[in-house]
Design a protein around this motif. Structure first.
Motif, mmCIF file in Angstrom:
data_model
loop_
_atom_site.group_PDB
_atom_site.id
_atom_site.type_symbol
_atom_site.label_atom_id
_atom_site.label_comp_id
_atom_site.label_asym_id
_atom_site.label_seq_id
_atom_site.Cartn_x
_atom_site.Cartn_y
_atom_site.Cartn_z
ATOM 1 N N PHE A 433 0.824 -1.212 0.000
ATOM 2 C CA PHE A 433 0.000 0.000 0.000
ATOM 3 C C PHE A 433 0.857 1.261 0.000
ATOM 4 O O PHE A 433 0.623 2.191 -0.787
ATOM 5 N N LEU A 434 1.856 1.307 0.864
ATOM 6 C CA LEU A 434 2.662 2.521 1.000
ATOM 7 C C LEU A 434 3.527 2.781 -0.231
ATOM 8 O O LEU A 434 3.619 3.922 -0.709
ATOM 9 N N ALA A 435 4.142 1.740 -0.775
ATOM 10 C CA ALA A 435 5.002 1.934 -1.942
ATOM 11 C C ALA A 435 4.185 2.365 -3.155
ATOM 12 O O ALA A 435 4.577 3.265 -3.898
ATOM 13 N N ALA A 436 3.039 1.716 -3.377
ATOM 14 C CA ALA A 436 2.190 2.101 -4.508
ATOM 15 C C ALA A 436 1.682 3.525 -4.346
ATOM 16 O O ALA A 436 1.611 4.283 -5.320
ATOM 17 N N THR A 437 1.357 3.913 -3.119
ATOM 18 C CA THR A 437 0.881 5.280 -2.872
ATOM 19 C C THR A 437 1.983 6.297 -3.141
ATOM 20 O O THR A 437 1.730 7.353 -3.746
ATOM 21 N N MET A 438 3.199 6.009 -2.705
ATOM 22 C CA MET A 438 4.307 6.943 -2.919
ATOM 23 C C MET A 438 4.609 7.128 -4.402
ATOM 24 O O MET A 438 4.890 8.242 -4.861
#
Length: 447
Positions: A433-438
């Motif tokens: 979730f965090l990597a895709a969001t960044m």
């Protein structure tokens, strides 16, 4: 194997069908009535939405089934039936998202490569966050299976074909699968809501990050993000749907050819550095088993077309009631929109079967729903207006109601995993979730 432990052929018990739908309807309506509960956590906050209430109530009923009166006893057969209904009912949510996407395709085109490149976050984020921790905790080759993806059905198939499910890698991906099934939706909902409350990322970037390739987890994350940014709820759902479609289709191939080789390479490089002096932890095989009384194991039923259609109609009724309780839309006003959604799902499912299942059903359903609201399609505006009267949050609650009613059957396997592999699995989900969001954050400025 004793007679009590021998797998039994599932039979469709109409009594269980009626019981599950009545329970699900009551749970979903009660959850919408309870409404959201915000909880402050330092600089941010999480919101316990109706969908989380629904999941938790269903889980508690399953866990306490032997202490409940007969009408509330959710047997193992009923839990497997709930899981089968969930798989079918999620198509309604996919159709709703597709309807949102169709009218927004011009806007999505502005993001362009952002939607594709953010999928790389789904691939490498889980490895970057999960692999080092797994090795530091003493997990060995199981770390490859647990961190190369979020461990949904395609991940199981890829690892099973490459290593075999009896291998350490197989045990790792199975641990990730069970962890995600049991608590993935709750975890990603709380994480997405908390990150959203920090106002670090654009809501649309968070929406793209929510498209992780799991229907229930995507639904939970979208609901949590939209609750923090209600003025952009439809846009958030639209971008999540587009990202999820890419994760479901192209993502499977990227997982096979990119993330798995990267996970194998990362293990080979990092294990001597982080795991050399760590005592190896044996991850027990996470096989589903009967509980302590050795109840008969019942495999989940396969729903025929008639039962699938019945489940869509009944879940549609649940959506109408939840939409009325939670969002104040009269049932008759929302009814045409629900009918359109059910028809889109039915046509997509028939095409899926007719084409010999060469392309996932969610893809056909998404394509049909998008076509209905594409700006150049006749009556697209009217279809968008009718289906727009249905809150997608009202559609999520029934989905997670069935998820909750199905979860207790997996608790014995969950207990076998140990806390280490659970921590690693949750970190892998967070990394996705965090990597895709960044990555998505770098593209939303073009909107």
């Amino acid at each position: 194997m004793s007679t009590a432990m021998r797998p039994a052929k599932a039979a469709m018990n109409m009594g269980s069908v009626v019981q599950i739908f009545v329970l699900a309807l009551v749970i979903a309506a009660l959850s919408e009535w309870l409404g959201p509960l915000p909880i402050a956590l330092g600089v941010g906050k999480v919101v316990l939405l109706p969908m989380i209430w629904a999941l938790l109530i269903g889980l508690v009923l399953g866990l306490l089934r032997k202490r409940m009166p007969a009408p509330l006893q959710v047997s193992l057969h009923s839990q497997h039936l709930s899981a089968a209904i969930l798989s079918s009912a999620l198509f309604l949510f996919i159709a709703k998202l597709g309807l949102l996407v169709g009218g927004s395709l011009p806007q999505l085109a502005q993001v362009g490569w952002g939607l594709v490149l953010q999928e790389l976050g789904n691939l490498v984020g889980c490895i970057a966050l999960g692999m080092p921790v797994a090795l530091l905790l003493g997990i060995k080759r199981e770390a490859v299976g647990a961190t190369f993806s979020i461990g949904r059905e395609p991940g199981l198939a890829i690892i099973g074909e490459r290593f075999g499910m009896d291998s350490p890698e197989g045990r790792g991906v199975l641990a990730e699968y069970i962890t995600g099934t049991l608590i993935g939706a709750i975890f990603i909902s709380l994480l997405a809501g908390f990150v959203s409350s920090l106002n670090i990322f654009h809501p649309l970037a968070l929406g793209m990050g929510a498209g992780v390739g799991s229907g229930s987890m995507t639904a939970a994350a979208v609901g949590a993000i939209a609750a923090q940014h209600p003025e952009m709820s439809d846009q958030i759902a639209t971008f999540a749907a587009a990202a999820n479609l890419i994760a479901t289709t192209v993502g499977t191939y990227l997982t096979l050819f990119i993330s798995l080789p990267v996970a194998v390479y990362a293990y080979r490089v990092l294990e001597p550095l982080l795991g050399r002096n760590r005592k190896a932890v044996a991850v027990e095989e996470a096989k589903a088993a009967a509980d302590d009384t050795e109840e008969e194991v019942v495999h989940g039923p396969v729903l025929g077309l008639g039962m699938r259609l019945a489940s869509w109609v009944l879940v549609g009724a649940m959506v109408l009631i939840g939409n009325r309780i939670g969002y104040g839309t009269p049932v008759l006003d929302a009814l045409p929109g629900v009918v359109i959604i059910i028809l889109a799902v039915l046509v997509g499912d028939l095409i899926y079967v007719g084409t010999k299942r060469k392309l996932p059903a969610v893809c056909w359903i998404s394509f049909i729903a998008m076509a209905l609201t594409f700006p150049h399609t006749p009556y697209a505006a009217e279809v968008a207006a009718l289906t727009g009267k249905i809150s997608f949050l009202a559609m999520i609650t029934p989905m997670l109601t069935f998820a909750g009613l199905s979860l207790a059957k997996d608790i014995p396997a969950f207990r076998r995993l140990g806390w280490r592999i659970v921590v690693v699995s949750l970190l892998a989900n967070a990394g996705v979730f965090l990597a895709a969001t960044m990555i998505a954050q770098t593209f939303v400025h073009t909107l």
